[in-house]
Design an enzyme around this catalytic site. Sequence first.
Site, PDB file in Angstrom:
ATOM      1  N   LYS A 101       0.807  -1.235   0.000  1.00 58.18           N
ATOM      2  CA  LYS A 101       0.000   0.000   0.000  1.00 58.18           C
ATOM      3  C   LYS A 101       0.834   1.277   0.000  1.00 58.18           C
ATOM      4  CE  LYS A 101      -4.469  -1.535   1.599  1.00 58.18           C
ATOM      5  NZ  LYS A 101      -4.344  -2.986   1.856  1.00 58.18           N
ATOM      6  N   GLU A 123     -10.480   6.552   2.761  1.00 61.65           N
ATOM      7  CA  GLU A 123     -11.371   5.564   3.351  1.00 61.65           C
ATOM      8  C   GLU A 123     -10.521   4.408   3.849  1.00 61.65           C
ATOM      9  OE1 GLU A 123     -10.522   5.583   0.229  1.00 61.65           O
ATOM     10  OE2 GLU A 123      -9.957   3.490  -0.084  1.00 61.65           O
ATOM     11  N   SER A 150       1.649  -9.782  -0.750  1.00 56.74           N
ATOM     12  CA  SER A 150       1.263  -8.368  -0.624  1.00 56.74           C
ATOM     13  C   SER A 150       1.524  -7.767   0.747  1.00 56.74           C
ATOM     14  CB  SER A 150      -0.211  -8.203  -1.002  1.00 56.74           C
ATOM     15  OG  SER A 150      -1.028  -9.061  -0.226  1.00 56.74           O
TER      16      SER A 150
HETATM   17  C1  LIG Z   1      -5.208  -3.974   1.354  1.00 59.34           C
HETATM   18  C2  LIG Z   1      -4.538  -5.238   1.129  1.00 59.34           C
HETATM   19  C3  LIG Z   1      -4.906  -6.109   0.084  1.00 59.34           C
HETATM   20  C4  LIG Z   1      -6.078  -5.881  -0.802  1.00 59.34           C
HETATM   21  O1  LIG Z   1      -6.011  -4.782  -1.636  1.00 59.34           O
HETATM   22  P1  LIG Z   1      -5.732  -4.893  -3.199  1.00 59.34           P
HETATM   23  O2  LIG Z   1      -6.089  -3.535  -3.690  1.00 59.34           O
HETATM   24  O3  LIG Z   1      -6.626  -5.954  -3.749  1.00 59.34           O
HETATM   25  O4  LIG Z   1      -4.310  -5.225  -3.372  1.00 59.34           O
HETATM   26  C5  LIG Z   1      -4.151  -7.251  -0.105  1.00 59.34           C
HETATM   27  N1  LIG Z   1      -3.124  -7.554   0.703  1.00 59.34           N
HETATM   28  C6  LIG Z   1      -2.754  -6.753   1.718  1.00 59.34           C
HETATM   29  C7  LIG Z   1      -1.597  -7.161   2.580  1.00 59.34           C
HETATM   30  C8  LIG Z   1      -3.439  -5.573   1.967  1.00 59.34           C
HETATM   31  O5  LIG Z   1      -3.064  -4.798   3.000  1.00 59.34           O
END
Ligand SMILES: *Cc1c(COP(=O)(O)O)cnc(C)c1O
Length: 402
Positions: A107, A129, A387
């Site tokens: 993020k 948000e 992620s």
């Molecule tokens: C917010 C988040 C997501 C989901 O958001 P995407 O926009 O689909 O990437 C996925 N993994 C993590 C670790 C997150 O914090």
Amino acid sequence: MSAEAPNAATPDSGVQPGFMADPTAGGRFGEFGGMYVPETLVPACQELDRAFRSAWADPSFRAELTDLLTHYAGRPSPITRCDNLSQELGCTVLLKREDLNHTGSHKINNVLGQALLAKRMGKTRLVAETGAGQHGVATATAAALFDMECIVYMGTVDIRRQELNVFRMKLLGSEVRAAESGSQTLKDAVNEAMRHWVAAVESTHYCLGSVMGPHPYPWMVREFHRVIGDEALQQCAGLLDGGNPDVVVACVGGGSNAAGIFSGFADTDAELVGVEPAGGAAVGRAVPGIVHGSHSYLMQDEWGQVLEAQSISAGLDYPGIGPEHAHLAATGRARYEPVTDAQVVEAFQLLARTEGIITALESAHALAWIVQAQDELEGKTVLLNLSGRGDKDVAQMMDVLA
Ligand SMILES: *Cc1c(COP(=O)(O)O)cnc(C)c1O
């Protein structure tokens, strides 16, 4: 904000070739996307579109962002080759380690880009948000760094569930405001943040957290995450002797981390797989509709009301998906697969046990699909976008596994 007519402010033209080309001037990826907002928001979206185009074409903006990503966020993130896991699954698993970024997920790429852009536009305040709180914390982080005021809307229900993240945002100097309408969760927080933006657009930038919303957000947020795919393409070429992975897989909430890694491989022969929670499978259910400013796939009941998504991971329980993913699904360039909460819990433990990595539950969805698809993946090389890290999920898992 779902019933307005499409806004054809600019003629659709100038499409770039390639599977993840830039959208048309009107913000279309195939039939999806667009700018479905109330009239009062159209000038704000157009101003943002112009500002982003100019910044993204400006080498000094790019250089400043790269410098931040390098010296503040910790990029490039490494790729880890998982030998233990690979042996267990019968395919070669590579992890793109977005969990190692500052604030613990992908993020930060997007919020640093948007905060830098907001500053360039002369804005002094960010509004955002948040659902689980991760995007709110990332935005609050960027606001602290850039000395900007920051207001984060969060559903009342989520504020209760995520008190640690609420406290983090306050520590970082942000104000957290309760979204008390509707189901008091993420989709209501988006509505409140948009309302705030309309009322204070002179001074305020709306820092949206995924590849959703009206144009230019789906495109702009993808471009800020493109660094994931660009790095990974180069890193894989080094690791795989000039080759590409056979499969690139990522979890999909709104779809930003997936869009980031997919963008590096869309024009290679790698298969692209997005993994959704079975209780929030917007693509799996494939109902086209308009939510939060764009035309995409979302979960609806027979009356067209947006349904609540259900998932073990709060970061994925958004009822829609970004419009470019709808386009990638419709054209067959990417496929989208659901996994259940039980599979995710298994995958979370598997990665910890075999590789010593505690993953975010969101990213565990992508691994859960690899486990499910083991037979199909035998002997192949699979790149998984990890992620985020799982520290935030450990207490929840302690309850689940008790
Ligand atoms: C917010 C988040 C997501 C989901 O958001 P995407 O926009 O689909 O990437 C996925 N993994 C993590 C670790 C997150 O914090």
